[in-house]
Design a protein around this motif. Structure first.
Motif: not given
Lengths: 173, 410
Positions: B211-214, B218, B161, B158, B155
């Motif tokens: 954390v959403i995707a390190s 958010l 990130a 990601a 996604h």
């Protein structure tokens, strides 16, 4: 020129007029809102096209890239046609070892893929013999242990899978 | 500056000006109307802002990203009809987050081709709570590769990130420097009455968000918004003859437009370019060349850039030539791009603080820049004496990039 021109005669009037002159809220009679819950369901009959052999080879535990004989590059994901040279490529088996280039720890499981729940790790890996990076899940390691460039390898599953890409993943070598 | 202004973008091409801008309110869940109603709000505001009657419009360009978010295909003609524009021509434009920018470019091209004298550009999206946030993530993820990226759980947070992790490794950029962008943009949104998420944040609060995707948390991520934006563009000659307010207000010219593309899967890009937005650099160079901008950081006064994620804003500083590759974190430390700094960026609050309604984004950015160049912004976010402004939006991970440059004449 197809203008709806009428020349400059008088100042522009308000774009939207309210003959009843409801100064406070001209749309007062239109403020009640009705909400519906609608549902759409689709099933797609989707062809993997000229890349299908990659997915079929996964069933044999084999990882295939596609080599362009013009530029020497190996595409993974494979492409039947090298987009740089517009040359038809040749399948090439890859050893399935590589180096970790970048990664992320995802905290939410997506609705559209089987990630084995959350959290899960996604990684870009430079596989030996490939000219591009491949994106997949990285399993069997905690995020805190990851280092750029660390060796990883492709691991294959034997059980039933939903999407053929789930046939393999990355893990530390 | 004024002397130079007359020659910007002048290569024998038809001069195009912005006559009017209009925004609907941006919100996380607008239930006081449907997307059609917000389009009417934005179009009405743009026409009144430009002192124009609806009947004078020659054509429209309609911008939205997803047919599925609104559950309605073919929205362009519905919006066109909602303000009575049939039988005039219309076209729907789509290019992910660059949709609005591409729509402005389409209108510019149609005006320069002589297809009309005056064009309405409208962008809107229902992203807020039309569908669950999981479904919204899926619908946006479906604009990545559904054969190769979606099935492994990919996604956009990601992908961004992983690009940013490499930027951090390569250049020493820190999560705190990324967080500063969130503090800046949420803070700027406090001075915009239509903004969705004005906040007085600290770096510590951004760092402490989930954390959403390190390394993204958010508060590093842009909003999901309901909203609409509209712009009226016209040839200078048409404006002079037809727009009531043209002689009384500062003339805002569209002097530069650039669009460039990259490979959509980040893994297919050369490793050396992985932590840079190559297509954004190329789009900016095209726009700068058209506008005659040689030293963007010195010449630009204000910019609205695509802060889909805090790190994406940092990387945009580099790609737009506002600093050297790898220097963006340091620029953030120095406050170069804050209100009151050398070159304020995202005074509206951007996608982080003002709102992100995909199709509306590039057009809302242009609305902010035009408002700034006219000197009509809230004094708390107005950039004093702004003459030259830039908008920057992109699809995917800077996969389709659209850059525009606007100039106030005199």
């Amino acid at each position: 020129m197809a203008s709806w021109e009428r020349g400059l005669s008088e100042p522009a009037r308000r774009t939207v007029t309210d003959p009843l002159g409801r100064d406070q809220d001209p749309f007062a009679d239109f403020r009640r809102v009705m909400l519906l819950e609608l549902e759409q369901r689709f099933r797609y009959r989707h062809s993997l096209g000229k890349t299908s052999r990659f997915f079929l080879a996964l069933e044999e535990g084999v990882l295939l890239g596609s080599r362009c004989l013009a530029c020497g590059g190996v595409w993974l994901p494979p492409r039947a046609l090298c987009p740089d040279d517009l040359t038809i490529t040749s399948w090439q088996e890859l050893p399935g070892t590589g180096r970790l280039m970048s990664w992320t720890g995802c905290s939410r499981a997506p609705s559209y893929a089987d990630t084995g729940g959350a959290p899960y790790l996604l990684a870009y890996v430079a596989l030996e013999g490939a000219s591009t990076l491949f994106l997949h899940r990285l399993r069997g390691v905690d995020e805190g242990e990851l280092e750029p460039g660390m060796p990883v390898r492709v691991a294959f599953s034997r059980g039933p899978v939903g999407h053929p890409l789930e046939r393999f993943w990355f893990e530390p070598a | 500056m004024a002397e130079r202004a007359r020659t910007r973008g002048d290569r024998g091409l038809t001069d195009v000006v912005v006559l009017g801008v209009g925004l609907s309110r941006f919100s996380h869940d607008r239930l006081d109307g449907s997307i059609r109603d917000w389009v009417v709000e934005a179009v009405t505001a743009a026409l009144e802002d430009g002192g124009l009657e609806r009947d004078r419009l020659d054509l429209s360009v309609m911008a939205y990203e997803s047919d599925h978010l609104a559950g309605q295909l073919g929205q362009g003609i519905i919006w066109h009809d909602s303000v009575g524009l049939a039988p005039r021509p219309t076209v729907r434009v789509e290019g992910g987050g660059a949709t609005g920018g591409l729509a402005i470019r389409s209108a510019l091209a149609q005006l320069r081709a002589g297809f009309g004298g005056c064009a309405l550009v409208v962008g809107a999206e229902r992203v807020g709570k039309s569908v669950s946030s999981a479904t919204a993530t899926e619908l946006f993820a479906m604009s990545s590769d559904t054969d190769w990226e979606l099935p492994v759980g990919g996604h956009f947070t990601a992908y961004y990130a992983m690009i940013m992790r490499e930027h951090m490794r390569r250049y020493g950029t820190t999560e705190e420097q990324m967080a500063q962008v969130s503090v800046k943009n949420h803070g700027n949104a406090r001075f915009h009455p239509l903004a969705q998420k004005p906040m007085a944040l600290t770096v510590e609060e951004v760092m402490a968000s989930p954390v959403i995707a390190s390394p993204y948390k958010l508060l590093d991520c842009s909003l999901l918004s309901d909203g609409a934006a509209a712009l009226v563009l016209a040839t200078r000659e048409w404006a002079r003859r037809n727009a009531h307010s043209f002689a009384d207000r500062p003339v805002i010219r569209l002097v530069g437009s650039g669009v460039a593309t990259d490979r959509p899967r980040p893994g297919d890009r050369p490793w050396g370019a992985f932590a840079g937005f190559a297509a954004k650099r190329r789009a900016a160079e095209m726009a700068y060349a058209m506008a005659g901008v040689e030293e963007p950081r010195k010449e630009l006064d204000v910019a609205e850039i695509y802060d889909s994620y805090t790190g994406a804003e940092l990387m945009a500083y580099e790609a737009l030539g506002l600093c050297e590759p790898g220097e963006s974190g340091e620029m953030s430390d120095l406050g170069v791009f804050e209100l009151g700094g050398e070159l304020p960026i995202n005074p509206s609050g951007g996608l982080l603080g003002f709102g992100a309604a995909a199709g509306a984004t590039g057009i809302a950015q242009a609305a902010e820049i035009v408002t700034q160049l006219r000197g009509e912004a809230d004094p708390r976010r107005q950039v004093e004496g702004a003459q030259l402004g830039l908008t920057d939006s992109h699809a995917g991970t800077a996969t389709i990039c659209a850059v525009h440059i606007f100039e106030r004449e005199g």
